[in-house]
Design a protein around this motif. Structure first.
Motif: not given
Length: 317
Positions: A267-278, A280-289
């Motif tokens: 969860q600590a890692g997920m919170k860090a990921v959430a902060e980076l995403a919020s 704008g420092a982290l964004r997944a490139h989605v190649d297909g949905v």
């Protein structure tokens, strides 16, 4: 909130090619102690999904519903859960590997495997992040403890883990070098990579050295050769086991550390990921949905090895 007793899921009764994946109807799970039930909106695909689909990995039970990435809405909470309420939007990684089951309309998991989904990203983006982003974060932050100014080499830098690792390393102030085929170089530069190496035409050992951290997503010869570019005191973090019986002796002789990482729910890692995403420092490139019902098609695309970033399954509304 719905009150259905069953759900649609993608299940397999045997190991094999993508056509073993079938849409089926299963009982809707009930959250247990300290668990939440999530109505899935999106779920990322990762190479571990097709590796488990074919057999030979950590799971030896059939029938099997794959998927570890989850983004969705809390449907119910189990006894003792205080962090989330029904209606909360959450994302997270089910405990790897045994907590599998996200490629379904509903999934239950430990409340502390999840974090609140940032309002600034949609479910497709959030569903693409957890497993790959946690892997990169645990490799670079928890294991290698990357510091500003350090030189970080990321192999397969345009892949699911790799392209997120480039961004996380940049957020830590590192100088980032990535390996990828030439057509993906501009993409990696757009993510902040300082140098990009075409592994098809260049031996990376000839053009890079004095590296503090290597993130190896390939193993085999790449893992062994990576030892040669690390400075004394450097660390190689690999996502796959080594194959060279003399690796430890080689690492010791060069004064470097080698670690093999298996991603953990965090969860600590997920919170860090959430902060980076919020931020704008982290964004997944989605190649297909793909809709959930087309999971087999998504697996077939993923197995080509030509995906940039991530593939995502969407579920429900």
């Amino acid at each position: 909130m719905t009150n259905h007793a069953t759900m649609h899921a993608i299940s397999q009764d045997e190991y094999g090619t993508p056509d073993v994946l079938k849409e089926t109807e299963l009982p809707r799970p009930k959250p247990g102690l300290s668990e939440i039930l999530v109505s899935v909106r999106a779920s990322g695909l990762n190479p571990t999904d097709w590796k488990h689909r074919t057999g030979g990995m950590f799971l030896d039970r059939l029938p099997l519903v794959l998927g570890w990435d989850v983004s969705g809405v809390v449907e119910e909470v189990g006894y003792g859960v205080t962090l989330f309420k029904p209606g909360d939007e959450v994302f997270g990684m089910l405990p790897y590997p045994y907590g599998v089951g996200a490629h379904a309309e509903y999934v239950k998991g430990p409340a502390r495997a999840f974090a609140h989904k940032p309002d600034s990203i949609d479910h497709v983006q959030a569903g693409a992040l957890p497993l790959a982003a946690l892997t990169a974060y645990q490799a670079l932050v928890d294991t290698a403890q990357v510091q500003p100014g350090q030189r970080v080499l990321v192999h397969a830098a345009a892949g699911g883990v790799g392209h997120l690792a480039v961004q996380i390393a940049k957020s830590l102030g590192a100088y980032v070098i990535g390996t990828a085929s030439e057509p993906k170089h501009e993409f990696l530069r757009s993510l902040g990579a300082d140098e990009v190496i075409d592994y098809r035409s260049v031996d990376f050992r000839d053009v890079v050295g004095d590296v503090d951290v290597v993130l190896d997503t390939i193993s085999g010869e790449t893992r062994v050769r990576s030892l040669e570019v690390l400075r004394p005191g450097g660390v190689l973090v690999s996502l796959l086991p080594g194959t060279d019986p003399e690796e430890s002796a080689k690492a010791e002789a060069r004064g470097v550390r080698v670690e093999t990482l298996l991603v953990e729910a965090d969860q600590a890692g997920m919170k860090a990921v959430a902060e980076l995403a919020s931020s704008g420092a982290l964004r997944a490139h989605v190649d297909g949905v793909f809709p959930l019902a087309e999971a087999a098609k998504a697996h077939a695309v993923g197995e080509t090895g030509r995906v940039t970033g991530k593939l995502v399954l969407t579920v429900g509304s």
